[in-house]
Scaffold this motif. Sequence first.
Motif, PDB file in Angstrom:
ATOM      1  N   ASN A 304       0.886  -1.240   0.025  1.00  8.97           N
ATOM      2  CA  ASN A 304       0.122  -0.047   0.047  1.00  8.97           C
ATOM      3  C   ASN A 304       0.955   1.334   0.007  1.00  8.97           C
ATOM      4  O   ASN A 304       0.568   2.245  -0.660  1.00  8.97           O
ATOM      5  CB  ASN A 304      -0.773   0.053   1.286  1.00  8.97           C
ATOM      6  N   TYR A 425      -7.826  -2.151  -3.297  1.00  8.99           N
ATOM      7  CA  TYR A 425      -7.684  -2.210  -1.805  1.00  8.99           C
ATOM      8  C   TYR A 425      -8.246  -3.105  -1.052  1.00  8.99           C
ATOM      9  O   TYR A 425      -7.754  -3.648   0.067  1.00  8.99           O
ATOM     10  CB  TYR A 425      -8.357  -0.875  -1.441  1.00  8.99           C
ATOM     11  N   PRO A 433     -11.214   1.742   1.052  1.00  6.76           N
ATOM     12  CA  PRO A 433     -10.297   2.628   0.052  1.00  6.76           C
ATOM     13  C   PRO A 433     -10.944   3.977   0.181  1.00  6.76           C
ATOM     14  O   PRO A 433     -10.680   4.932  -0.589  1.00  6.76           O
ATOM     15  CB  PRO A 433     -10.688   2.161  -1.288  1.00  6.76           C
TER      16      PRO A 433
END
Length: 517
Positions: A304, A425, A433
């Motif tokens: 991420n 996500y 998200p």
Amino acid sequence: MEQISRTEHSVRNTTIAFAAQSAAILMGFVTRVVFTRTLSEGYVGINGLFTDILNILSLSELGVGTAITYALYGPIAKKDIQKQQVLMRLFKNFYRLTAAVVLIVGLMLIPFLDVLMKDRPDVDHLILIYLLYLLNSVVSYLLIYKRTLIDACQLNYLTVLYHKGFLILQDICQIIILLVTGNFILFLCAAILCTFMGNVMMSRKADQLFPFLREKCTAKLCDTEKKEIGNNVKAMLMHKIGNVAVNNTDNLLISSLVGVISAGIYSNYYLVIGSIRQILDQAFQGIAASVGNLGVTENSEKKNRIFLQTFFIGQWMYGIAGICLLEMLNPFIEMAFGRKYLFPEEIVLILCINFFITGTRKAVLIFKESMGLFWYDRYKAIVEAVLNLVISIVLAMKLGVAGIFLGTFMSTVLTSLWIEPYVLYKHSFHKYPMRFFARYACNMLIMAFVWWCTHYCCMLVSAGPLLNLLFRFLVCMSIPNLLLWLIYRKTSEWQDTVLVLERMRQKLEKKAGIRVS
């Protein structure tokens, strides 16, 4: 092969891709100018039309290349030679079948060519020209499967050098042919020959790097692996349909609903916009294999964090490029091709917004595809394709060319713009998200403000085409970057970007000492 870090692979691939793509685009532009100046508008129109037809035929590839590339990341990381051999054999057989399907379907389309052209241009040997375009497309599939293994091993710079090198050679040959003979048939023959030679040389390089490709392998995939690859191929087929319907039907729609001449005008804009997109896309594509390796070796938090860095850099780059295109595209087209090839400013605005929106998705797509998340948003692609065609056709009836481009914008915003990050996500980072969407929306508003300020500054001076172009270039390279730096300089996105760029600088300084045998 010497062990090299993901960062070093990414830096090398991105740097070489950027340089090679820039050189190839420069030559391609020169070729296009010569092409436009030496041949009639009819040839310009059918070039764009036939190219789009064959891009649609590339649906027969089904996206298998992306699915197989993802399947290779694991065996490469584990140094499983046998699994790599099995996958490459599968890939080879499929690409041979693909070449045959493209040839057969392409031949079946010949009786329908007149339907695809509202005003058939006065061009001799139209069927022969189409057959040469078709042959070039078929040849492009031969031996090309081996480049997938090179790319998956994070050696993308090699495939870029070979592909762009032969593309530049092709442009040189085509320029000479046009200037000396003005013969469009010879022009196309040069493309076919260079495509074939490039694939042969790329295949030989792959055999040198991976001798096991020449070894006989009788092993087979287990049922679980076959099912996984089969599901990914099915999902990629849907994505392929959506991508082609959105990105490769504009010329067909313009040609059939508005006219071939308008399609020829758009093809010049597409050349310039597509060239800029290719440079930036190549820079991002250089990190795809490294992201694939990241996906099979690192945790969600690190994935991420690196994604957010990549997304921020991409939004900045495509934002600046979009601003430059908006302010400079028409002056440039007028200088290069003439006033008769100009679109109104409102159409240029829509094209540039579409360019920026597509660019902001690049980081999301690279992470989503490199991590094998093909299945989860497979229906999105079909919905996007249907929306694009329906909206484009309806709006084209009222707005002409502008309606077709508005259809592309609306279908993207209604589907891909939010579904792709959601899938990434949820299934890779395992997070909601919403914070990302909030950041995305804020960045969009900031870029719109920067875009407006730059446009206002560009309107302060009115001069001849060349001086106007130079002034706008200086404004577009200074004002947006200054404003974005002032806005983001104290944010975590900018601080992370500075760290990434510093690491890249250090790796570039060490680049001379990196050797791949």
